[in-house]
Design a protein around this motif. Sequence first.
Motif, PDB file in Angstrom:
ATOM      1  N   ARG A 154       0.817  -1.209   0.000  1.00  0.00           N
ATOM      2  CA  ARG A 154       0.000   0.000   0.000  1.00  0.00           C
ATOM      3  C   ARG A 154       0.854   1.264   0.000  1.00  0.00           C
ATOM      4  NH1 ARG A 154      -4.350   0.517   4.423  1.00  0.00           N
ATOM      5  NH2 ARG A 154      -5.088   2.059   2.911  1.00  0.00           N
ATOM      6  N   PRO A 157       3.185   2.689  -3.792  1.00  0.00           N
ATOM      7  CA  PRO A 157       2.684   3.594  -4.828  1.00  0.00           C
ATOM      8  C   PRO A 157       2.820   5.070  -4.464  1.00  0.00           C
ATOM      9  CG  PRO A 157       1.174   1.763  -4.541  1.00  0.00           C
ATOM     10  CD  PRO A 157       2.156   1.683  -3.416  1.00  0.00           C
ATOM     11  N   LYS A 158       3.035   5.383  -3.182  1.00  0.00           N
ATOM     12  CA  LYS A 158       3.194   6.772  -2.763  1.00  0.00           C
ATOM     13  C   LYS A 158       4.617   7.286  -2.969  1.00  0.00           C
ATOM     14  CE  LYS A 158      -0.487   6.761   0.692  1.00  0.00           C
ATOM     15  NZ  LYS A 158      -1.266   7.805  -0.044  1.00  0.00           N
ATOM     16  N   MET A 244       7.816  -4.068  -8.218  1.00  0.00           N
ATOM     17  CA  MET A 244       7.133  -2.790  -8.364  1.00  0.00           C
ATOM     18  C   MET A 244       8.078  -1.703  -8.866  1.00  0.00           C
ATOM     19  SD  MET A 244       4.663  -2.951  -4.965  1.00  0.00           S
ATOM     20  CE  MET A 244       3.474  -1.720  -5.550  1.00  0.00           C
ATOM     21  N   LYS A 280      13.229   3.706  -6.484  1.00  0.00           N
ATOM     22  CA  LYS A 280      12.246   3.549  -7.550  1.00  0.00           C
ATOM     23  C   LYS A 280      12.823   4.069  -8.846  1.00  0.00           C
ATOM     24  CE  LYS A 280       7.305   4.211  -8.370  1.00  0.00           C
ATOM     25  NZ  LYS A 280       6.054   4.776  -7.787  1.00  0.00           N
TER      26      LYS A 280
END
Length: 282
Positions: A154, A157-158, A244, A280
């Motif tokens: 959760r 994605p932030k 991810m 990321k």
Amino acid sequence: MFGLKSGSSTLKVSNSIAAQANQSAYNSESRQAYIEGAPHIKHASLQRLYRQLMVEVFENAKQGALEPAVLDLGAGEGSVTVPFLELGARVTAVDISRRQLDDLQMQCHQYDDRLTVECRDVDDFLDVDQSGYDVIVANSFLHHVPDYLSLIGRVIPKVLPGGQFFCFQDPLRYDSLRWYDNVFSNVSFLAWRIWRGDVVGGIKRRLRRRRGIYLENSVHDNAEYHVARNGVDQEAIEALLCSMGFECDVTAYFSTNSRVFQPVGSFLGIKNTFAMVGRKKI
């Protein structure tokens, strides 16, 4: 009593129970008692390791933002929030303990313009938060969360493109330890437990947890809700982050409550704890 081997709904309930236990413990626990049970705060060598990794994370974040936005999950006494504010970041500090957040705000009054505090359970915060962050930090936090993989799923994605997820001070998955890492870690913990007292109670709690039995309302021992369930799966976390779009660096090191065994274990190269930095891809 409850187990943690069923589906996602049970794990979500377990996360909520764990949050309530943490709230009870940290709203009542004295600062000295907390420090005594927190090796990453108690031992200067672990503070230096954290500071080294934290500065590297911040310098990477500075390449993309003048004032990097940092989300501190389980902010507690401020071991993440304070140094990031000192370096010039904007920090959102989330914790379920009102007492600890009040102490944190008092420490950081000179940084009020760059500090936001959120007194709520992390799951509840994620339900409503719409922000993106350059850095998300979980310092000595994931092992308090039964379903930590879902939580990370959760949170990720932030993370903004080029941003980082940084966790520190979580126990390596127990069955991934070398036999001598495991033996030394257990001996050092036992020595600390003997020094602290309540030896019989400590042994009984450990044996009960090894059987997979956890008490829902354990005020006596907040470790009831630590993931003392084969540690924290560093390989699963790394695989999740990589799936991810992250590149990960894992740092394994030794951590124990005992002031005597900490330098000895570090010298011998014992490893039972890890930090991870995931970056990321842009």
